[in-house]
Enzyme design. Structure first.
Site, PDB file in Angstrom:
ATOM      1  N   LYS A   9     -93.355 -32.838   1.042  1.00  4.32           N
ATOM      2  CA  LYS A   9     -91.909 -32.637   0.996  1.00  4.32           C
ATOM      3  C   LYS A   9     -91.496 -31.180   1.188  1.00  4.32           C
ATOM      4  O   LYS A   9     -90.527 -30.706   0.603  1.00  4.32           O
ATOM      5  CB  LYS A   9     -91.324 -33.190  -0.313  1.00  4.32           C
ATOM      6  CG  LYS A   9     -91.699 -34.636  -0.598  1.00  4.32           C
ATOM      7  CD  LYS A   9     -91.470 -35.574   0.580  1.00  4.32           C
ATOM      8  CE  LYS A   9     -90.004 -35.740   0.918  1.00  4.32           C
ATOM      9  NZ  LYS A   9     -89.804 -36.556   2.145  1.00  4.32           N
TER      10      LYS A   9
ATOM     11  N   HIS B 108    -101.810 -32.698   4.023  1.00  2.61           N
ATOM     12  CA  HIS B 108    -101.290 -32.186   2.752  1.00  2.61           C
ATOM     13  C   HIS B 108    -102.442 -31.688   1.873  1.00  2.61           C
ATOM     14  O   HIS B 108    -102.223 -31.360   0.706  1.00  2.61           O
ATOM     15  CB  HIS B 108    -100.539 -33.287   1.993  1.00  2.61           C
ATOM     16  CG  HIS B 108     -99.240 -33.694   2.611  1.00  2.61           C
ATOM     17  ND1 HIS B 108     -98.346 -32.787   3.140  1.00  2.61           N
ATOM     18  CD2 HIS B 108     -98.675 -34.923   2.772  1.00  2.61           C
ATOM     19  CE1 HIS B 108     -97.287 -33.443   3.609  1.00  2.61           C
ATOM     20  NE2 HIS B 108     -97.464 -34.735   3.394  1.00  2.61           N
TER      21      HIS B 108
ATOM     22  N   SER C  55     -87.509 -33.321  -4.467  1.00  2.00           N
ATOM     23  CA  SER C  55     -87.722 -34.088  -3.242  1.00  2.00           C
ATOM     24  C   SER C  55     -88.905 -35.045  -3.394  1.00  2.00           C
ATOM     25  O   SER C  55     -88.846 -36.199  -2.961  1.00  2.00           O
ATOM     26  CB  SER C  55     -87.950 -33.129  -2.070  1.00  2.00           C
ATOM     27  OG  SER C  55     -87.974 -33.831  -0.856  1.00  2.00           O
TER      28      SER C  55
END
Length: 289
Positions: free
Chosen positions: A43, A103, A133
């Site tokens: 995010k 990620h 988020s």
């Protein structure tokens, strides 16, 4: 969808099985010298930067209109049953420069990316907006662990007990690597919001790409949040694991939305914890623009 996954410790990082089931293939992944790795904590503007890079490298209209961004920019570590894994998708990419996203924290990146001296674009976002988020994302993404209520989620975020582990370790780990890896471009979500055109220019310089002022202006228009949110090729509306009735994948894309979620007490506790965890780094963030 099967039940939501559980969180577990994996090499010192909180993970779910969707990102570890394919681990041997991830670690043995063969990067190529012209690959570009897009790395972020979740995010932080991953899809935004992915789309910008895809437009800079491959502006063909057919590609932009027929193939969702998550197929154009494979998510390296993901493996969901009955869906092509990230490593398989990356191996199928037939363009000269492959754009691949991850990620993973820096210490878990497959070594071939370093051995091949690949360019890496890392995007960081301030911790407060990241927490908000990520909370809304975990609510709507059925492949993520159950988030619970906001207060307990915020505490788990501070403790690093969310998928991909500690935000603090992630952003500082990649920041430290930047000091020794000249082909790592470290960007900030807040600066992208402040001046997208400037950040596109910086990306072009880093990647050795040339675009005309007109092309850059066109890209800047296409990657505006409202346009991406309406674009079925970038808004993840085709992703079966996401429940848009709970929340859209692209929610606000703003800096400072944390002020609508943090109570005064939560903010004070967060700031105190933040100071302790970030005291040994030169990395600095803005929480408003």
């Amino acid at each position: 969808m099967p039940p939501r996954p559980n969180l577990f410790d994996f090499h010192g990082v909180s993970m779910s099985h969707y990102f570890t089931d394919n681990w041997e293939n991830i670690q043995n992944f063969k990067a190529r010298p012209d690959d570009v790795l897009i790395a972020t904590y979740p995010k932080a503007g991953t899809t935004w930067v992915s789309y910008i890079l895809d437009l800079l490298y491959f502006s063909q209209p057919d590609r932009q209109k027929s193939t969702p961004i998550h197929e154009r920019v494979p998510f390296l570590e993901i493996r969901i049953p009955n869906i092509c894994s990230g490593t398989e998708l990356a191996d199928r990419v037939d363009t000269s420069s492959r754009l691949i996203k991850t990620h993973l924290p820096v210490q878990l990146i497959p070594k071939s990316f370093w051995e091949q001296k690949c360019r890496v674009v890392y995007v960081a976002r301030n911790a407060k907006d990241s927490a908000v988020s990520y909370f809304h994302f975990d609510r709507m993404n059925l492949a993520q662990p159950e988030p619970g209520d906001w207060n307990s989620y915020l505490q788990r975020f501070m403790d690093g007990k969310v998928v991909f582990g500690s935000w603090y370790d992630h952003v500082t780990g990649w920041w430290e690597r930047k000091q020794s890896h000249p082909k790592l471009h470290y960007m900030f979500f807040e600066e992208m919001v402040e001046d997208t055109g400037r950040e596109i220019d910086n990306l072009c310089s880093f990647l050795g790409l040339t675009s005309t002022a007109e092309e850059k202006e066109q890209i800047r228009d296409l990657v505006r949040f409202d346009n991406m949110k309406k674009n079925d090729m970038t808004n993840y509306s085709k992703a079966k694991v996401m429940d848009f009735k709970i929340s859209p994948f692209m929610r606000k894309g703003k800096v400072g939305d944390w002020k609508n979620h943090f109570t005064i007490t939560q903010n004070e506790q967060f700031d105190e914890d933040y100071k302790k965890k970030m005291k040994n780094t030169t990395l600095q963030f803005r929480t408003e623009v």
